[in-house]
Scaffold this motif. Structure first.
Motif, short mmCIF file in Angstrom:
data_model
loop_
_atom_site.label_atom_id
_atom_site.label_comp_id
_atom_site.label_asym_id
_atom_site.label_seq_id
_atom_site.Cartn_x
_atom_site.Cartn_y
_atom_site.Cartn_z
N TRP A 1 -4.33 -37.29 -3.82
CA TRP A 1 -2.90 -37.00 -3.08
C TRP A 1 -3.04 -35.59 -3.03
O TRP A 1 -2.33 -35.01 -1.90
CB TRP A 1 -1.88 -37.83 -3.76
N GLY A 2 -3.28 -35.00 -3.71
CA GLY A 2 -3.16 -33.36 -3.88
C GLY A 2 -4.21 -33.00 -2.76
O GLY A 2 -3.71 -32.15 -2.02
N LEU A 3 -5.24 -33.50 -2.53
CA LEU A 3 -6.12 -33.11 -1.60
C LEU A 3 -5.61 -33.55 -0.30
O LEU A 3 -5.83 -32.57 0.90
CB LEU A 3 -7.67 -33.78 -2.01
N VAL A 4 -5.02 -34.85 -0.39
CA VAL A 4 -4.33 -34.88 1.28
C VAL A 4 -3.30 -34.11 1.44
O VAL A 4 -3.32 -33.37 2.82
CB VAL A 4 -3.64 -36.44 1.11
N ILE A 5 -2.51 -33.65 0.86
CA ILE A 5 -1.48 -32.65 1.00
C ILE A 5 -2.31 -31.07 1.35
O ILE A 5 -1.66 -30.62 2.16
CB ILE A 5 -0.38 -32.58 -0.38
N GLY A 6 -3.10 -31.01 0.64
CA GLY A 6 -3.86 -29.79 0.85
C GLY A 6 -4.58 -29.56 2.10
O GLY A 6 -4.39 -28.71 2.98
N GLN A 7 -5.09 -30.68 2.52
CA GLN A 7 -5.39 -30.71 4.00
C GLN A 7 -4.37 -30.61 4.95
O GLN A 7 -4.86 -29.99 5.96
CB GLN A 7 -6.01 -32.40 4.10
#
Length: 240
Positions: A65-71
């Motif tokens: 989920w952190g990667l999704v937000i970062g994306q």
């Protein structure tokens, strides 16, 4: 030189600039897709890396989920601030975004058979190519499509969020069909917008040209990826 010959020469030179610009857009878009596919395949086939993002029960980790937000932050930042970036930075951010996207869509190799992923990709490539060619060559002004497609995109996003809670298979199907229509239209619309951008691109500013090609590559990359995922939801064969 006669006037008509001079005009024809300038027109031909401008057309070559536009063609070179569009070749750059398609080249970087293709490289982005290649990075995304390679990273997705690697994550799905490397157990140690896979478990960083997906749980054995089929859930996702906080890191995912952190990667999704970062994306999301990266694509918004790249689109909004690209005019202030160097060509190298814009390119690097686009490739980094492509790699992150590869991680977040690696689940497709777990959810669908490899044969259906390949066949859906080929269908998507054919549809994308046809609509992009239409947007590139048509004399019709597609500007009026913009507001309609934007509203359709917002509708697809809202309906997708709602269906997370409803978990309706019929709504899932309708969202996927609408998504295919929206992203097919956006492919033609964005391509024509990029052609217009290429026609006004300064020939003597390499940085501006690079930024323009990266922004164009990002737009078409997003159209392709989202069209592919919508088609996969419709035609993909799930793993048993």
């Amino acid at each position: 030189m006669p006037y008509n010959d001079s005009v024809a020469s300038r027109t031909g030179a401008r057309a070559e600039v536009v063609n070179a610009f569009m070749r750059g857009v398609y080249m970087w878009m293709s490289l982005g897709l290649l990075v995304t596919g390679g990273v997705a395949w690697y994550v799905a086939n490397t157990e140690a890396v896979l478990r960083l993002f997906f749980t054995p029960e089929g859930g996702v980790s906080m890191l995912f989920w952190g990667l999704v937000i970062g994306q999301l932050l990266m694509v918004v930042g790249l689109s909004a601030a690209i005019s202030r970036m160097s060509g190298t930075m814009a390119t690097g951010l686009f490739m980094a975004y492509s790699a992150l996207n590869g991680i977040t869509i690696s689940f497709i190799f777990l959810a669908y058979t490899q044969a259906s992923i390949v066949s859906t990709f080929l269908i998507c490539a054919g549809m994308f190519g046809a609509m992009s060619l239409y947007g590139l060559t048509t004399k019709k002004d597609l500007t009026s499509w913009g507001s309609f497609l934007f509203m359709g995109l917002i509708g697809v996003i809202i309906a997708s969020v709602v269906n997370i809670f409803l978990m309706s298979s019929m709504m899932h199907f309708i969202i996927s069909v609408m998504g295919v229509i929206v992203f097919t239209g956006l492919t033609a619309y964005d391509t024509q917008q990029l052609r217009v951008m290429g026609e006004t691109m300064p020939e003597d500013d390499a940085t501006a040209v690079r930024r323009g090609t990266i922004l164009g590559a990002l737009r078409l990359y997003l159209d392709f990826i989202n069209l592919f995922l919508m088609l996969l939801r419709l035609f993909g064969t799930g793993r048993e």
